[in-house]
Write a protein that holds these residues in place. Structure first.
Motif, short mmCIF file in Angstrom:
data_model
loop_
_atom_site.label_atom_id
_atom_site.label_comp_id
_atom_site.label_asym_id
_atom_site.label_seq_id
_atom_site.Cartn_x
_atom_site.Cartn_y
_atom_site.Cartn_z
N UNK A 158 0.81 -1.22 0.00
CA UNK A 158 0.00 0.00 0.00
C UNK A 158 0.85 1.27 0.00
N UNK A 159 0.40 2.24 -0.79
CA UNK A 159 1.06 3.55 -0.84
C UNK A 159 0.86 4.30 0.48
N UNK A 160 -0.36 4.22 1.03
CA UNK A 160 -0.62 4.96 2.27
C UNK A 160 0.20 4.41 3.43
N UNK A 161 0.33 3.08 3.52
CA UNK A 161 1.11 2.51 4.61
C UNK A 161 2.58 2.89 4.47
N UNK A 162 3.08 2.90 3.24
CA UNK A 162 4.47 3.32 3.01
C UNK A 162 4.66 4.78 3.41
N UNK A 163 3.73 5.62 3.02
CA UNK A 163 3.79 7.05 3.38
C UNK A 163 3.79 7.24 4.90
N UNK A 164 2.91 6.50 5.58
CA UNK A 164 2.72 6.72 7.02
C UNK A 164 3.83 6.13 7.87
N UNK A 165 4.48 5.06 7.40
CA UNK A 165 5.42 4.34 8.26
C UNK A 165 6.80 4.14 7.65
N UNK A 166 7.19 4.94 6.66
CA UNK A 166 8.49 4.74 6.01
C UNK A 166 9.66 4.70 7.00
N UNK A 167 9.76 5.61 7.97
CA UNK A 167 10.88 5.52 8.92
C UNK A 167 10.87 4.23 9.73
N UNK A 168 9.68 3.79 10.13
CA UNK A 168 9.58 2.54 10.89
C UNK A 168 9.97 1.33 10.07
N UNK A 169 9.56 1.31 8.80
CA UNK A 169 9.98 0.21 7.92
C UNK A 169 11.50 0.19 7.79
N UNK A 170 12.10 1.37 7.58
CA UNK A 170 13.55 1.44 7.40
C UNK A 170 14.28 0.95 8.65
N UNK A 171 13.78 1.35 9.81
CA UNK A 171 14.43 0.95 11.07
C UNK A 171 14.36 -0.55 11.27
#
Length: 476
Positions: A378-391
């Motif tokens: 999802x685009x919205x989930x990537x937008x909302x949580x990009x720093x958390x995904x990266x970490x």
């Protein structure tokens, strides 16, 4: 007979969804003529077709079976939220006055009048609900279950009640997306987590938490809420008077009513003692790795105790549990005990899920090089949580990102996998296509452990990666 069960014909828009397909199988097993549309063919739609359910993949009114088109008043249409607003078949069915209901509404109707065990949470609910269904089934407690994943033990996402025993407890995965779980009025509810998610629907975490508060407020009088220690404290406070609250966690400090002790990892197995209001059960052996799965099993085992399962059958049922497809699923195991080579696949698609999964992989294989292939969902989930995904992804030695899987969404300006990639601190990182991933998989010198992670269609890579690694790791 319930209102939806009275329809002889049932047509599904989005029949290949994991929750939709369970309902389709239920209607098929109960003598209805079932058919449906989905966007693409998958192993799940192939399985439905093999079971006698007509499935087509083109959005065309002419493809809707004649029996559905000619029997408006005798047809129930079941809709998934993933169907886009401009879908031609949906428009035609609306215009012609069909009874169209969301999957969650149908599930709510089917569970009315039954003792319902509902498992909710922004992550962990599929595994936990499959655990509950397995424990009861293995221990001989008659029950039914609608699951959000394919249980390895059951070989399905649906557990039908025994013949001539329709009035049994029903285990359901209670989905918070689109507030779907608010159609349920459970006797026992589990809440595994209330972390922020689906902000495209809720807008902020406070609105999400409020939805969970409403869900637990619908627990039946005299019922029970089993809630994880990480959940927002206000959720447990929303239960009706007379509903028992059982808090759980790995330690007695985290879960004063429900916890584990003497947790030890032996290979891919965990061993622990269970402490609950129903008593202590010692020496439980769980063959599915991960401390988060020990927590999930605590909640599931507590439900089994509430349903009357004694310690010895509970021990046997826990030991027999084999997990859910795409939840810490071992695809290839090779090498030696000292130098293992492992490929594992997981459905994790939220930063907290990815962190729990990768920390468990690291605990099992602390000295091995770990490559992770992740497909954002999802685009919205990537937008909302990009720093958390990266970490969370930075726990790996190498991270390979795929393009975002859009599912029900249209692209958002500036939202790509690069948002995550730019913030990852792992020693190696890249953005790769499917073809590049398969080409580079043969370079086994750079990693010992491979993990594919995501909720989109990354699972289509699994058979090809398995074939490549079977050859190269066995040769090595």
């Amino acid at each position: 007979m319930s209102p939806v069960a009275a329809y002889p014909y049932v047509y599904f828009l989005g029949i290949g969804g994991i929750g939709m397909s369970a309902l389709a199988r239920w209607f098929q097993a109960n003598g209805h003529t079932v058919s449906g549309y989905d966007k693409t063919s998958t192993p799940l739609t192939d399985a439905l077709a093999a079971e006698g359910i007509a499935v087509h993949y083109d959005d065309a009114v002419a493809s809707i079976p004649v029996s559905v088109r000619e029997n408006r008043e005798r047809t129930l249409v079941v809709l998934t939220p993933a169907i886009p607003k401009n879908h031609q078949e949906w428009a035609w069915l609306r215009e012609n006055g069909y009874d169209i209901r969301k999957r969650s509404q149908v599930l709510g109707v089917l569970t009315q009048g039954h003792r319902t065990i509902a498992v909710a949470g922004t992550h962990g609910k599929t595994t936990t609900s499959s655990m509950v269904a397995h424990l009861l089934h293995h221990a001989g407690v008659p029950c039914a279950a609608f699951l959000g994943g394919i249980s390895v033990n059951l070989g399905s996402n649906l557990l039908l009640p025994p013949p001539n025993q329709p009035d049994v407890p029903i285990v359901v995965e209670a989905d918070e997306y689109d507030r779907s779980f608010l159609t349920l009025y459970p006797t026992v509810a589990i809440v595994t987590s209330t972390d922020a998610d689906h902000l495209d629907i809720y807008g902020n975490k406070e609105a999400l938490v409020e939805s969970f508060r409403q869900f637990v407020s619908q627990i039946q009088p005299g019922g029970t809420l089993i809630i994880n220690h990480t959940a927002d404290a206000s959720v447990a406070a929303a239960v009706p008077a007379g509903v028992r609250v059982i808090r759980y966690g790995l330690t007695a400090e985290q879960g004063p009513e429900l916890s584990a002790s003497d947790i030890t990892a032996q290979g891919n197995q965990f061993r622990f003692n269970l402490h609950s209001p129903q008593g202590t059960v010692a020496d439980l052996e769980l063959a599915v790795p991960g401390y988060h799965n020990v927590e999930n099993m605590l909640a599931a085992a507590c439900v089994a105790q509430l349903e009357g399962v004694a310690p010895e059958p509970l021990q046997a049922a826990v030991a027999a549990y084999r997990g859910v497809k795409r939840r810490f699923e071992f695809i290839v195991t090779a090498g030696t005990t000292e130098q293992p080579k492992v490929y594992v696949d997981d459905y994790a698609h939220h930063p907290r899920e990815i962190e729990a999964f990768l920390r468990s992989v690291r605990a099992l294989y602390p000295n091995q090089q770990l490559r992770v292939i992740f497909q954002p969902h999802l685009f919205t989930r990537t937008r909302d949580f990009a720093p958390g995904f990266a970490e969370s992804l930075s726990l790996a030695d190498e991270v390979v990102l795929m393009d975002i899987y859009p599912a029900r969404e249209l692209p958002l300006p500036g939202v790509t996998s690069e948002l995550i990639l730019s913030q990852i601190t792992a020693p190696k990182k890249s953005l790769q296509s499917r073809a590049e991933i398969l080409k580079n998989a043969a370079d086994i010198s750079s990693y010992d452990i491979l993990a594919t992670v995501g909720a989109g269609d990354i699972d289509k890579l699994v058979p090809d990666l398995k074939n490549i690694l079977d050859i190269h790791w066995n040769e090595a």
